[in-house]
Design an enzyme around this catalytic site. Structure first.
Site, PDB file in Angstrom:
ATOM      1  N   LYS A  13      60.634  10.804  31.414  1.00 11.09           N
ATOM      2  CA  LYS A  13      61.846  10.748  32.238  1.00 11.09           C
ATOM      3  C   LYS A  13      61.754  11.678  33.451  1.00 11.09           C
ATOM      4  O   LYS A  13      62.239  11.339  34.522  1.00 11.09           O
ATOM      5  CB  LYS A  13      63.126  10.987  31.430  1.00 11.09           C
ATOM      6  CG  LYS A  13      63.128  12.170  30.528  1.00 11.09           C
ATOM      7  CD  LYS A  13      64.393  12.176  29.692  1.00 11.09           C
ATOM      8  CE  LYS A  13      64.675  13.563  29.135  1.00 11.09           C
ATOM      9  NZ  LYS A  13      63.513  14.243  28.525  1.00 11.09           N
ATOM     10  N   ARG A  85      72.581  16.235  26.624  1.00 10.75           N
ATOM     11  CA  ARG A  85      71.711  16.179  25.450  1.00 10.75           C
ATOM     12  C   ARG A  85      72.514  16.290  24.159  1.00 10.75           C
ATOM     13  O   ARG A  85      71.935  16.261  23.085  1.00 10.75           O
ATOM     14  CB  ARG A  85      70.736  17.354  25.490  1.00 10.75           C
ATOM     15  CG  ARG A  85      69.346  16.995  26.003  1.00 10.75           C
ATOM     16  CD  ARG A  85      68.617  18.305  26.166  1.00 10.75           C
ATOM     17  NE  ARG A  85      67.215  18.259  25.972  1.00 10.75           N
ATOM     18  CZ  ARG A  85      66.318  18.328  26.959  1.00 10.75           C
ATOM     19  NH1 ARG A  85      66.719  18.335  28.208  1.00 10.75           N
ATOM     20  NH2 ARG A  85      65.051  18.386  26.684  1.00 10.75           N
ATOM     21  N   ARG A 124      49.623  17.789  28.307  1.00  7.37           N
ATOM     22  CA  ARG A 124      50.311  17.859  29.594  1.00  7.37           C
ATOM     23  C   ARG A 124      50.055  19.188  30.306  1.00  7.37           C
ATOM     24  O   ARG A 124      50.039  20.249  29.683  1.00  7.37           O
ATOM     25  CB  ARG A 124      51.811  17.706  29.339  1.00  7.37           C
ATOM     26  CG  ARG A 124      52.639  17.652  30.593  1.00  7.37           C
ATOM     27  CD  ARG A 124      53.910  16.920  30.348  1.00  7.37           C
ATOM     28  NE  ARG A 124      54.941  17.780  29.792  1.00  7.37           N
ATOM     29  CZ  ARG A 124      56.188  17.366  29.593  1.00  7.37           C
ATOM     30  NH1 ARG A 124      56.532  16.131  29.902  1.00  7.37           N
ATOM     31  NH2 ARG A 124      57.070  18.175  29.088  1.00  7.37           N
ATOM     32  N   ARG A 157      52.829  24.482  29.399  1.00  6.57           N
ATOM     33  CA  ARG A 157      54.091  25.156  29.103  1.00  6.57           C
ATOM     34  C   ARG A 157      54.113  25.608  27.650  1.00  6.57           C
ATOM     35  O   ARG A 157      53.621  24.911  26.782  1.00  6.57           O
ATOM     36  CB  ARG A 157      55.250  24.183  29.325  1.00  6.57           C
ATOM     37  CG  ARG A 157      55.816  24.230  30.722  1.00  6.57           C
ATOM     38  CD  ARG A 157      56.688  23.039  31.014  1.00  6.57           C
ATOM     39  NE  ARG A 157      57.645  22.716  29.954  1.00  6.57           N
ATOM     40  CZ  ARG A 157      58.456  21.670  29.975  1.00  6.57           C
ATOM     41  NH1 ARG A 157      58.444  20.855  31.012  1.00  6.57           N
ATOM     42  NH2 ARG A 157      59.296  21.423  28.992  1.00  6.57           N
ATOM     43  N   ARG A 168      61.011  20.014  18.943  1.00  7.53           N
ATOM     44  CA  ARG A 168      61.876  19.462  20.001  1.00  7.53           C
ATOM     45  C   ARG A 168      62.218  18.007  19.699  1.00  7.53           C
ATOM     46  O   ARG A 168      63.315  17.551  19.996  1.00  7.53           O
ATOM     47  CB  ARG A 168      61.189  19.582  21.369  1.00  7.53           C
ATOM     48  CG  ARG A 168      61.123  21.028  21.844  1.00  7.53           C
ATOM     49  CD  ARG A 168      60.199  21.174  23.027  1.00  7.53           C
ATOM     50  NE  ARG A 168      60.715  20.537  24.215  1.00  7.53           N
ATOM     51  CZ  ARG A 168      59.960  20.136  25.230  1.00  7.53           C
ATOM     52  NH1 ARG A 168      58.659  20.287  25.201  1.00  7.53           N
ATOM     53  NH2 ARG A 168      60.509  19.583  26.275  1.00  7.53           N
TER      54      ARG A 168
HETATM   55  P1  AMP Z   1      63.129  19.729  29.349  1.00 12.01           P
HETATM   56  O1  AMP Z   1      62.177  20.152  30.395  1.00 12.01           O
HETATM   57  O2  AMP Z   1      64.206  18.816  29.847  1.00 12.01           O
HETATM   58  O3  AMP Z   1      62.447  19.172  28.128  1.00 12.01           O
HETATM   59  O4  AMP Z   1      63.905  21.053  28.859  1.00 12.01           O
HETATM   60  C1  AMP Z   1      63.203  22.176  28.347  1.00 12.01           C
HETATM   61  C2  AMP Z   1      64.122  23.009  27.467  1.00 12.01           C
HETATM   62  O5  AMP Z   1      65.266  23.449  28.216  1.00 12.01           O
HETATM   63  C3  AMP Z   1      64.728  22.269  26.257  1.00 12.01           C
HETATM   64  O6  AMP Z   1      63.845  22.246  25.154  1.00 12.01           O
HETATM   65  C4  AMP Z   1      65.969  23.100  26.005  1.00 12.01           C
HETATM   66  O7  AMP Z   1      65.663  24.328  25.355  1.00 12.01           O
HETATM   67  C5  AMP Z   1      66.443  23.436  27.411  1.00 12.01           C
HETATM   68  N1  AMP Z   1      67.374  22.397  27.940  1.00 12.01           N
HETATM   69  C6  AMP Z   1      67.167  21.567  28.999  1.00 12.01           C
HETATM   70  N2  AMP Z   1      68.223  20.760  29.195  1.00 12.01           N
HETATM   71  C7  AMP Z   1      69.125  21.074  28.237  1.00 12.01           C
HETATM   72  C8  AMP Z   1      70.412  20.578  27.889  1.00 12.01           C
HETATM   73  N3  AMP Z   1      70.993  19.577  28.576  1.00 12.01           N
HETATM   74  N4  AMP Z   1      71.042  21.144  26.816  1.00 12.01           N
HETATM   75  C9  AMP Z   1      70.482  22.148  26.125  1.00 12.01           C
HETATM   76  N5  AMP Z   1      69.273  22.656  26.384  1.00 12.01           N
HETATM   77  C10 AMP Z   1      68.586  22.137  27.434  1.00 12.01           C
END
Ligand code: AMP
Length: 213
Positions: A13, A85, A124, A157, A168
């Site tokens: 995404k 989320r 990645r 990361r 996750r």
């Molecule tokens: P992402 O890059 O979108 O996978 O986000 C990385 C991390 O940021 C996630 O594993 C969460 O710890 C935090 N995070 C990002 N977006 C949200 C959200 N909408 N609600 C809660 N935690 C978030």
């Protein structure tokens, strides 16, 4: 045009949001990118979010909702990548948009299995400078560990390690999947098979938006 990109970590995404926001002239709001930037700069937001992120857990709703209230563009369309989320976040978004006389156009669901995600994310690489994404097997940089776009150093990361990815994914199933029914009930959902090529997926999303399907 206000779009939400919904899907597990590693479903592509972020890649699609980057491509399509440029192509369609929309702002790209990635809560993950905003949080990582805050952690890097050790801001109060970063200090609050860091531990949750490192554990692969969600940052609490109140923190995320205030962040979105702060960054949501007042004008023009946008893509929300990684938000909402949880159900409380989705309700907060609905309220926020309503207050501004706006409405969500569509939610794009990126469907993919846990094993494919693990294979994808554990290879990645992310540019430490511009955030561009690569994959050791499927989308390698021209030069080892160097970003094609800006010459920055590519890194893995902390939350892209296999054990964290599996956590996750579980968090996604438990807390984010309920949003599928939430948006289906509201007739906003468009699902796609996220194992297709990047080009194929971009095409399908653009078609879905044009056709209003
Ligand atoms: P992402 O890059 O979108 O996978 O986000 C990385 C991390 O940021 C996630 O594993 C969460 O710890 C935090 N995070 C990002 N977006 C949200 C959200 N909408 N609600 C809660 N935690 C978030």
């Amino acid at each position: 045009m206000i779009l939400v990109f919904l899907g597990p970590p590693g479903s592509g995404k972020g890649t699609q949001a980057k491509i399509l926001s440029k192509e369609m002239g929309l702002s790209h709001i990635s809560t993950g990118d905003l949080l990582r930037e805050a952690v890097k700069n050790n801001t109060p937001l970063g200090q609050k979010a860091r531990e949750y992120m490192e554990r692969g857990e969600l940052v609490p709703d109140d923190i995320i909702i205030s962040l979105i209230e702060e960054v949501m563009p007042k004008e023009g369309g946008f893509i929300l990548d990684g938000f909402p989320r949880t159900i409380p976040q989705a309700i907060a978004l609905e309220d926020m948009l309503k207050r501004n006389g706006k409405e969500l156009s569509k939610v794009i669901l990126f469907e993919i299995s846990e094993d494919v995600v693990v294979d994808r994310i554990s290879g990645r690489l992310t540019c430490s400078q511009c955030g561009a994404l690569y994959h050791i097997k499927y989308n390698p940089p021209k030069e080892d560990l160097i970003c094609d776009l800006c010459g920055g150093k590519l890194i893995q990361r902390e939350d892209d390690k296999e054990e964290v990815i599996r956590r996750r994914f579980k968090v996604y199933q438990e807390q984010t999947q309920p949003l599928i029914a939430f948006y289906r009930e509201r007739n906003k959902l468009f699902s796609l098979d996220a194992t297709q090529s990047v080009e194929e997926i971009s095409k399908k999303i653009i078609e879905a938006i044009k056709n209003g399907s």
